[in-house]
Motif scaffolding. Sequence first.
Motif, PDB file in Angstrom:
ATOM      1  N   ILE A  57       0.843  -1.204   0.000  1.00  0.00           N
ATOM      2  CA  ILE A  57       0.000   0.000   0.000  1.00  0.00           C
ATOM      3  C   ILE A  57       0.877   1.253   0.000  1.00  0.00           C
ATOM      4  O   ILE A  57       0.637   2.200  -0.755  1.00  0.00           O
ATOM      5  CB  ILE A  57      -0.961  -0.007   1.206  1.00  0.00           C
ATOM      6  N   LYS A  58       1.917   1.249   0.833  1.00  0.00           N
ATOM      7  CA  LYS A  58       2.829   2.399   0.896  1.00  0.00           C
ATOM      8  C   LYS A  58       3.555   2.604  -0.428  1.00  0.00           C
ATOM      9  O   LYS A  58       3.727   3.734  -0.881  1.00  0.00           O
ATOM     10  CB  LYS A  58       3.837   2.217   2.028  1.00  0.00           C
ATOM     11  N   LYS A  59       3.991   1.515  -1.051  1.00  0.00           N
ATOM     12  CA  LYS A  59       4.680   1.623  -2.339  1.00  0.00           C
ATOM     13  C   LYS A  59       3.750   2.187  -3.399  1.00  0.00           C
ATOM     14  O   LYS A  59       4.147   3.037  -4.204  1.00  0.00           O
ATOM     15  CB  LYS A  59       5.215   0.257  -2.783  1.00  0.00           C
ATOM     16  N   GLN A  60       2.510   1.729  -3.403  1.00  0.00           N
ATOM     17  CA  GLN A  60       1.533   2.219  -4.379  1.00  0.00           C
ATOM     18  C   GLN A  60       1.263   3.702  -4.154  1.00  0.00           C
ATOM     19  O   GLN A  60       1.182   4.478  -5.114  1.00  0.00           O
ATOM     20  CB  GLN A  60       0.233   1.415  -4.295  1.00  0.00           C
ATOM     21  N   GLU A  61       1.148   4.105  -2.893  1.00  0.00           N
ATOM     22  CA  GLU A  61       0.931   5.518  -2.579  1.00  0.00           C
ATOM     23  C   GLU A  61       2.113   6.356  -3.083  1.00  0.00           C
ATOM     24  O   GLU A  61       1.931   7.423  -3.672  1.00  0.00           O
ATOM     25  CB  GLU A  61       0.758   5.724  -1.071  1.00  0.00           C
ATOM     26  N   LEU A  62       3.333   5.862  -2.879  1.00  0.00           N
ATOM     27  CA  LEU A  62       4.524   6.579  -3.320  1.00  0.00           C
ATOM     28  C   LEU A  62       4.546   6.721  -4.839  1.00  0.00           C
ATOM     29  O   LEU A  62       4.866   7.789  -5.371  1.00  0.00           O
ATOM     30  CB  LEU A  62       5.785   5.870  -2.816  1.00  0.00           C
ATOM     31  N   VAL A  63       4.162   5.680  -5.558  1.00  0.00           N
ATOM     32  CA  VAL A  63       4.096   5.735  -7.019  1.00  0.00           C
ATOM     33  C   VAL A  63       3.110   6.819  -7.451  1.00  0.00           C
ATOM     34  O   VAL A  63       3.411   7.640  -8.335  1.00  0.00           O
ATOM     35  CB  VAL A  63       3.700   4.363  -7.616  1.00  0.00           C
ATOM     36  N   LEU A  64       1.939   6.843  -6.828  1.00  0.00           N
ATOM     37  CA  LEU A  64       0.916   7.834  -7.185  1.00  0.00           C
ATOM     38  C   LEU A  64       1.378   9.251  -6.852  1.00  0.00           C
ATOM     39  O   LEU A  64       1.141  10.190  -7.630  1.00  0.00           O
ATOM     40  CB  LEU A  64      -0.404   7.516  -6.478  1.00  0.00           C
ATOM     41  N   LEU A  65       2.036   9.411  -5.706  1.00  0.00           N
ATOM     42  CA  LEU A  65       2.556  10.726  -5.339  1.00  0.00           C
ATOM     43  C   LEU A  65       3.637  11.181  -6.319  1.00  0.00           C
ATOM     44  O   LEU A  65       3.674  12.357  -6.705  1.00  0.00           O
ATOM     45  CB  LEU A  65       3.114  10.705  -3.912  1.00  0.00           C
ATOM     46  N   ARG A  66       4.496  10.266  -6.724  1.00  0.00           N
ATOM     47  CA  ARG A  66       5.541  10.610  -7.693  1.00  0.00           C
ATOM     48  C   ARG A  66       4.928  11.038  -9.024  1.00  0.00           C
ATOM     49  O   ARG A  66       5.353  12.013  -9.638  1.00  0.00           O
ATOM     50  CB  ARG A  66       6.479   9.423  -7.911  1.00  0.00           C
TER      51      ARG A  66
END
Length: 100
Positions: A57-66
């Motif tokens: 979930i954290k990795k997916q959030e980071l991808v979306l933020l990037r």
Amino acid sequence: LERQSREQYERETREREEAERIRVEALHEEARSYGIDPTGVSPSDVATLIHEKINAIKKQELVLLRQRAMELRAGDPNLIRYGYSAEKLKELIKEKEEGQ
């Protein structure tokens, strides 16, 4: 004296078993909240599955933020890809959106 000692041991054993049952029940409830079926899975494996799900979930959030930061051109592109934390990206995005 021996009977009292045995009763105390049995009482402590029951208390430990009850505490463990409550811990496992809470762990299973947390697993279900993440969409994980804990049925037939050891408590340590359930904990690992929860940890893996949280990381995903954290990795997916980071991808979306990037992606959003790149769209807005908020900050250094190289740092957006590799350097900024999720918190820093959120801050940059917020600043950029408020500035528009």
